[in-house]
Design a protein around this motif. Structure first.
Motif, PDB file in Angstrom:
ATOM      1  N   PRO A  96     -52.255   7.422 -23.585  1.00 46.53           N
ATOM      2  CA  PRO A  96     -51.646   5.900 -23.255  1.00 46.53           C
ATOM      3  C   PRO A  96     -51.557   5.629 -21.949  1.00 46.53           C
ATOM      4  CG  PRO A  96     -50.341   7.570 -23.277  1.00 46.53           C
ATOM      5  CD  PRO A  96     -51.342   8.262 -24.146  1.00 46.53           C
ATOM      6  N   GLU A  98     -51.622   3.600 -19.735  1.00 50.23           N
ATOM      7  CA  GLU A  98     -50.991   2.675 -19.389  1.00 50.23           C
ATOM      8  C   GLU A  98     -49.034   3.470 -19.111  1.00 50.23           C
ATOM      9  OE1 GLU A  98     -50.727   2.476 -23.758  1.00 50.23           O
ATOM     10  OE2 GLU A  98     -51.856   2.754 -22.195  1.00 50.23           O
ATOM     11  N   THR A  99     -49.342   4.086 -20.141  1.00 48.60           N
ATOM     12  CA  THR A  99     -47.540   4.472 -19.388  1.00 48.60           C
ATOM     13  C   THR A  99     -47.757   5.944 -19.052  1.00 48.60           C
ATOM     14  OG1 THR A  99     -47.920   5.450 -21.635  1.00 48.60           O
ATOM     15  CG2 THR A  99     -47.024   3.324 -21.432  1.00 48.60           C
ATOM     16  N   GLU A 103     -50.069   3.876 -14.695  1.00 49.70           N
ATOM     17  CA  GLU A 103     -48.887   2.966 -15.569  1.00 49.70           C
ATOM     18  C   GLU A 103     -48.935   3.318 -12.930  1.00 49.70           C
ATOM     19  OE1 GLU A 103     -44.463   2.091 -17.075  1.00 49.70           O
ATOM     20  OE2 GLU A 103     -45.069   4.324 -16.632  1.00 49.70           O
ATOM     21  N   SER A 318     -46.561   1.220 -26.651  1.00 47.06           N
ATOM     22  CA  SER A 318     -47.154   0.610 -25.415  1.00 47.06           C
ATOM     23  C   SER A 318     -47.136  -0.902 -25.948  1.00 47.06           C
ATOM     24  CB  SER A 318     -47.634   1.452 -24.082  1.00 47.06           C
ATOM     25  OG  SER A 318     -49.006   0.537 -25.602  1.00 47.06           O
ATOM     26  N   TYR A 320     -49.044  -2.791 -24.377  1.00 45.36           N
ATOM     27  CA  TYR A 320     -50.537  -2.510 -24.670  1.00 45.36           C
ATOM     28  C   TYR A 320     -50.865  -2.430 -26.080  1.00 45.36           C
ATOM     29  CZ  TYR A 320     -55.983  -1.443 -24.760  1.00 45.36           C
ATOM     30  OH  TYR A 320     -56.373  -1.609 -25.198  1.00 45.36           O
TER      31      TYR A 320
END
Length: 458
Positions: A96, A98-99, A103, A318, A320
């Motif tokens: 992930p 995106e996290t 991020e 998430s 996303y």
């Protein structure tokens, strides 16, 4: 008043033609072309105190590998990645980002558009694997033998690092294939072209690692025997237990454990032969729920709904991943607690939910109910650690919060036994975290074996 629910559940294979199935299970993120990778690498600021590197559980030197890509050296970039995370290829596909690294990317903070770190990592590791060469060599043999139980990310990471350091490793796994979660638990559209097995084969090229499949702890191998026959033991057992829904009618036909269903899907030879309902409901709010829902839709389910008992911002998946589900046609519904599974002639026809709300920071039931029609229900409400095979050593291995208790070096309460991955009390249910656990344990095992050898020589 007539019952509005359907009397004839519709679950069957072959809902879509081969072309549609291929499109639905195609690579979620097609790899970057060389020019695209160079353009993306140019966006990196190469921060001195890179926040992306600090956010990576395996502390990959992200600015360095991106600079190596920018310089036209993807093989060097891959070696930088793999020296910190030997499963960097899979993590590039399923992390992930995106996290995590993306991020905190300075580009994300300033512009809302981070450098595509995960895609660049895949570009580099794919380039390395395409060469057919392994980037590392083993140290001189130490004569020490280490047993690893579990061929998932933690076990494989631990095995590779120990083999690099010159130890001989035997991995035991209960399943027919190595890979663990990467092979059996991740959506097929995230890891196409049998990548999990290709990565296992790549990892094993280091040498010094033997994998014995079909060997379960507590049945075929036992901790006492492993401690006797090997110099150290690492447990990377994962989470074999499945949480119960606790709702009436849970055993009705058409009600499935999402984890087991995803494993079946990953191992099927022909997706057209896998039955799926016309109306599918997935209960849960994590990655497994998203994967089950999206793949149900890709198999041809007409209506797919994820029902989660809390609000959208409390989902473990998430934002996303939620977006991936929605763009694939999955409906997300929130504040719905399953009350009972409705069945007709022993088969699911719907689910009755009770609406929830937050009261003084706690989840509360409202008394209002809602029914969703369903031919098929998937339960994705989490897994639990099964202590089978770990509880036969006197008082057994100490647990904490239902999982194995370890210290910062991943040592358990039993001398000579380490553990890592989802099965430990600090496990975060992420592939990248499991890889780091295996690496930390391997380094501590090596230190312990080296110290013992020095003592013996004195």
């Amino acid at each position: 008043m007539s019952d509005p629910l359907p009397k004839r559940p519709d679950i069957r294979p072959g809902r879509l033609p081969a072309e549609a199935l291929a499109a639905g299970f195609a690579d979620l993120h097609p790899p970057l072309e060389k020019h695209e990778a160079l353009v993306e690498a140019d966006r990196c600021y190469f921060c001195y105190d890179a926040p992306c590197m600090n956010a990576c559980p395996t502390t990959i030197d992200i600015p360095l590998f991106i600079r190596e890509i920018q310089a036209g050296n993807p093989i060097g970039a891959a070696k930088t990645i793999l020296s910190a995370n030997i499963l960097g290829g899979m993590c590039a596909r399923v992390c992930p980002t995106e996290t995590l690294c993306e991020e905190v990317c300075v580009r994300q903070v300033a512009e809302g558009k981070p450098v595509k770190i995960g895609m660049l990592q895949r570009f580099a590791t794919d380039a390395m694997m395409a060469t057919g060469r392994h980037p590392f060599r083993r140290s001189a043999p130490t004569g020490r033998r280490v047993a690893i139980v579990g061929a998932g990310p933690a076990g494989l990471s631990c095995a590779h690092r120990l083999a690099m350091l010159g130890h001989d490793v035997t991995i035991f796994d209960a399943r027919e294939k190595a890979g663990g979660l990467n092979e059996y638990g991740i959506a097929a559209y995230k890891t196409t072209d049998d990548f999990a097995q290709r990565e296992v084969a790549f990892l094993l090229e280091i040498g010094g690692i033997v994998v014995e499949t079909g060997k379960a702890l507590g049945r075929d191998v036992h901790i006492a025997e492993l401690r006797r026959d090997f110099d150290a033991v690492f447990l990377g057992l994962g989470l074999a237990g499945v949480n119960a829904l606790g709702a009436d009618g849970e055993a009705a036909g058409g009600s499935h454990d999402a984890v087991a269903w995803i494993a079946e899907l990953r191992q099927t030879g022909d997706l057209a032969e896998l039955p799926v309902g016309r109306r599918v409901v997935v209960i849960g709010g994590g990655m497994t729920a998203i994967d089950a829902a999206v793949q149900s839709k890709a198999l041809g389910a007409e209506e797919v709904t994820i029902a989660y008992r809390r609000g959208r911002d409390q989902m473990k998946a998430s934002a996303y991943e939620q977006e991936v589900a929605v763009t694939r046609g999955v409906h997300l519904r929130f504040n719905l607690q399953p009350k009972r599974i409705l069945a007709e002639n022993g088969h699911v026809v719907g689910i009755e939910f009770e609406r929830t709300r937050i009261e003084i920071g706690r989840l509360a039931l409202t008394g209002e109910t809602v029914t969703i029609e369903a031919d098929q229900v998937f339960k994705a409400i989490g897994q639990s650690f099964s202590p089978q095979g770990t509880d036969g050593e006197g008082a057994g291995i100490a647990l904490e919060g239902g999982r194995i208790r370890v210290d910062s070096a991943r040592r358990t309460s039993l001398d000579g036994v380490w553990a890592g991955g989802d099965c430990i009390s600090e496990g975060e249910d992420l592939t990248v975290v499991a890889v780091e656990d295996g690496k930390i344990a391997a380094l501590d095992i090596h230190a312990a074996l080296t110290a013992a050898e020095k003592v013996a020589a004195e």
